[in-house]
Design a protein around this motif. Sequence first.
Motif, mmCIF file in Angstrom:
data_model
loop_
_atom_site.group_PDB
_atom_site.id
_atom_site.type_symbol
_atom_site.label_atom_id
_atom_site.label_comp_id
_atom_site.label_asym_id
_atom_site.label_seq_id
_atom_site.Cartn_x
_atom_site.Cartn_y
_atom_site.Cartn_z
ATOM 1 N N VAL A 27 0.837 -1.208 0.000
ATOM 2 C CA VAL A 27 0.000 0.000 0.000
ATOM 3 C C VAL A 27 0.869 1.254 0.000
ATOM 4 O O VAL A 27 0.666 2.180 -0.795
ATOM 5 C CB VAL A 27 -0.961 -0.005 1.208
ATOM 6 C CG1 VAL A 27 -1.659 1.344 1.339
ATOM 7 C CG2 VAL A 27 -1.990 -1.124 1.065
ATOM 8 N N VAL A 28 1.865 1.291 0.878
ATOM 9 C CA VAL A 28 2.730 2.472 0.972
ATOM 10 C C VAL A 28 3.464 2.708 -0.343
ATOM 11 O O VAL A 28 3.478 3.824 -0.882
ATOM 12 C CB VAL A 28 3.719 2.319 2.140
ATOM 13 C CG1 VAL A 28 4.772 3.425 2.094
ATOM 14 C CG2 VAL A 28 2.980 2.345 3.473
ATOM 15 N N ASN A 29 4.065 1.672 -0.887
ATOM 16 C CA ASN A 29 4.825 1.819 -2.130
ATOM 17 C C ASN A 29 3.921 2.200 -3.296
ATOM 18 O O ASN A 29 4.306 3.022 -4.150
ATOM 19 C CB ASN A 29 5.580 0.523 -2.453
ATOM 20 C CG ASN A 29 6.703 0.242 -1.473
ATOM 21 O OD1 ASN A 29 7.162 1.142 -0.775
ATOM 22 N ND2 ASN A 29 7.144 -0.997 -1.420
ATOM 23 N N SER A 30 2.705 1.632 -3.353
ATOM 24 C CA SER A 30 1.783 1.944 -4.453
ATOM 25 C C SER A 30 1.367 3.405 -4.423
ATOM 26 O O SER A 30 1.302 4.073 -5.472
ATOM 27 C CB SER A 30 0.543 1.041 -4.376
ATOM 28 O OG SER A 30 0.880 -0.320 -4.559
ATOM 29 N N VAL A 31 1.083 3.932 -3.240
ATOM 30 C CA VAL A 31 0.661 5.327 -3.126
ATOM 31 C C VAL A 31 1.805 6.267 -3.479
ATOM 32 O O VAL A 31 1.611 7.276 -4.183
ATOM 33 C CB VAL A 31 0.122 5.608 -1.707
ATOM 34 C CG1 VAL A 31 -0.115 7.092 -1.503
ATOM 35 C CG2 VAL A 31 -1.169 4.836 -1.456
ATOM 36 N N ILE A 32 2.995 5.960 -3.025
ATOM 37 C CA ILE A 32 4.142 6.816 -3.326
ATOM 38 C C ILE A 32 4.468 6.779 -4.827
ATOM 39 O O ILE A 32 4.732 7.822 -5.446
ATOM 40 C CB ILE A 32 5.353 6.407 -2.474
ATOM 41 C CG1 ILE A 32 5.090 6.805 -1.015
ATOM 42 C CG2 ILE A 32 6.639 7.062 -2.986
ATOM 43 C CD1 ILE A 32 6.151 6.369 -0.042
ATOM 44 N N GLU A 33 4.410 5.600 -5.434
ATOM 45 C CA GLU A 33 4.629 5.504 -6.882
ATOM 46 C C GLU A 33 3.548 6.264 -7.646
ATOM 47 O O GLU A 33 3.832 6.899 -8.676
ATOM 48 C CB GLU A 33 4.649 4.043 -7.312
ATOM 49 C CG GLU A 33 5.899 3.285 -6.876
ATOM 50 C CD GLU A 33 5.837 1.809 -7.214
ATOM 51 O OE1 GLU A 33 5.033 1.435 -8.109
ATOM 52 O OE2 GLU A 33 6.582 1.021 -6.591
ATOM 53 N N ALA A 34 2.315 6.210 -7.157
ATOM 54 C CA ALA A 34 1.224 6.944 -7.802
ATOM 55 C C ALA A 34 1.468 8.448 -7.748
ATOM 56 O O ALA A 34 1.196 9.173 -8.711
ATOM 57 C CB ALA A 34 -0.105 6.601 -7.132
ATOM 58 N N SER A 35 1.996 8.935 -6.621
ATOM 59 C CA SER A 35 2.272 10.370 -6.495
ATOM 60 C C SER A 35 3.345 10.801 -7.483
ATOM 61 O O SER A 35 3.270 11.894 -8.057
ATOM 62 C CB SER A 35 2.699 10.708 -5.063
ATOM 63 O OG SER A 35 4.005 10.259 -4.792
ATOM 64 N N GLU A 36 4.343 9.950 -7.685
ATOM 65 C CA GLU A 36 5.404 10.268 -8.645
ATOM 66 C C GLU A 36 4.868 10.230 -10.073
ATOM 67 O O GLU A 36 5.243 11.056 -10.913
ATOM 68 C CB GLU A 36 6.554 9.268 -8.479
ATOM 69 C CG GLU A 36 7.257 9.392 -7.120
ATOM 70 C CD GLU A 36 8.184 8.236 -6.815
ATOM 71 O OE1 GLU A 36 8.173 7.245 -7.591
ATOM 72 O OE2 GLU A 36 8.906 8.291 -5.801
ATOM 73 N N ASP A 37 3.976 9.282 -10.349
ATOM 74 C CA ASP A 37 3.419 9.137 -11.689
ATOM 75 C C ASP A 37 2.458 10.277 -12.032
ATOM 76 O O ASP A 37 2.479 10.826 -13.129
ATOM 77 C CB ASP A 37 2.702 7.792 -11.790
ATOM 78 C CG ASP A 37 2.032 7.586 -13.139
ATOM 79 O OD1 ASP A 37 2.740 7.620 -14.157
ATOM 80 O OD2 ASP A 37 0.794 7.394 -13.173
ATOM 81 N N ALA A 38 1.596 10.636 -11.062
ATOM 82 C CA ALA A 38 0.558 11.637 -11.321
ATOM 83 C C ALA A 38 0.981 13.055 -10.926
ATOM 84 O O ALA A 38 0.284 14.019 -11.247
ATOM 85 C CB ALA A 38 -0.723 11.264 -10.584
ATOM 86 N N GLY A 39 2.090 13.169 -10.198
ATOM 87 C CA GLY A 39 2.606 14.492 -9.855
ATOM 88 C C GLY A 39 1.867 15.202 -8.743
ATOM 89 O O GLY A 39 1.812 16.433 -8.721
ATOM 90 N N PHE A 40 1.298 14.448 -7.806
ATOM 91 C CA PHE A 40 0.655 15.117 -6.672
ATOM 92 C C PHE A 40 1.541 15.026 -5.436
ATOM 93 O O PHE A 40 2.371 14.127 -5.313
ATOM 94 C CB PHE A 40 -0.748 14.557 -6.390
ATOM 95 C CG PHE A 40 -0.801 13.079 -6.072
ATOM 96 C CD1 PHE A 40 -0.472 12.597 -4.810
ATOM 97 C CD2 PHE A 40 -1.216 12.171 -7.043
ATOM 98 C CE1 PHE A 40 -0.537 11.251 -4.517
ATOM 99 C CE2 PHE A 40 -1.288 10.815 -6.751
ATOM 100 C CZ PHE A 40 -0.943 10.351 -5.492
#
Length: 397
Positions: A27-40
């Motif tokens: 969960v932690v890694n997925s959310v952090i990767e999502a932030s890098e991908d989407a730029g939030f």
Amino acid sequence: MSRMIGTVSRGVRAPIIRQGDDIVEIVVNSVIEASEDAGFEFHDRDIVAMTEAVVARAQGNYATVDDIAADVKAKFGGETVGVIFPIFSRNRFSICLRGIAKGAKKVVIMLSYPSDEVGNSLITLDDVDEKGINPYTDVLSLEQYRELFGYKKHIFTGMDYVAYYEELVRGCGADCEIIFANNAKAILNYTKNVLCCDIHTRFRTKKILKAAGADIVLGMDEILNAPVNGSGYNENYGLLGSNKATEDQIKLFPRDCQPVVDAIHDKLLEKTGKNIEVMVYGDGAFKDPVGKIWELADPVVAPAYTKGLVGTPNELKLKYLADNEFAGLSGDELKEAIKSKIHEKDEDLFGKMASEGTTPRRLTDLIGSLCDLTSGSGDKGTPIVFIQGYFDNYTAE
């Protein structure tokens, strides 16, 4: 200029989660990767939520039809069992019914009508009215039901659940009788041993039956509330909240979820420096206006959440202020007056007219509904939901 975006809910993709996977890391890694991908960026009081299904899968909280059968037989004696008020569901109840049938010689199924507890309809209230039936008092046999209402199918699934459930029981080698009634005590004319399959009304149903002289009264929450032959279990909810995993296996509602949300919170704090709220969610608590289905077939919306999600919204109704206290204002003057009112609002608006019309529900139920709608129940592949701005108001810049 003021910030123009309020609440944002994002579905976050994650790997396919298997038994033994580290759900916290995923969960932690997925959310952090999502932030890098989407730029939030991350902020205090953002919310990370994950479906109960992936938590239970990581835990390996599974059981088989034979496990259910063994528990039912041990608790009811293997003879006749009354199964009352089950919901109509291929995913939720059908496999549980197979386990119940394998643990008994006869199953008397008592179906509520015109619909089940969560709104799945067998027939309509208009059907009942047209036939002069009183659903509060009338007990119908299967033959009477068929003569009156025929072979109705569910509006969305196309299933005749009456025939389907009878076939499931008989297919497991048990005799089956089906009746239709809404008074729990009606089952006692057929058997004194009763399994209450209702979800949110189960405590009242059990109380009524015990007072009426039933011999054995248990709820679905008391089947597989402990391991059977090494199976999964849920000490609080038993079979409630379970889903079909395979033709012979169910995934149970997850257990011990609080350590999971706390660990995700702490790891996100370590990695982002932000105090991010975390919750596990199941079904949202909303009702479909066409199918009349109340979505909540899980025993609760959120089995675990961080302490910042406790409580109910404490909001002012902007249109109430605009139409009443500030009816003579407009433009920037109105905007500043409302902002000032929000800054000055009481910490508890319970019973105040200015909060009239705001949603009177718990935060976890509201957020869980948002999460359930965001993630969906099919092939979106987003079992994690990341929400920002939920706790913002009109004053947020």
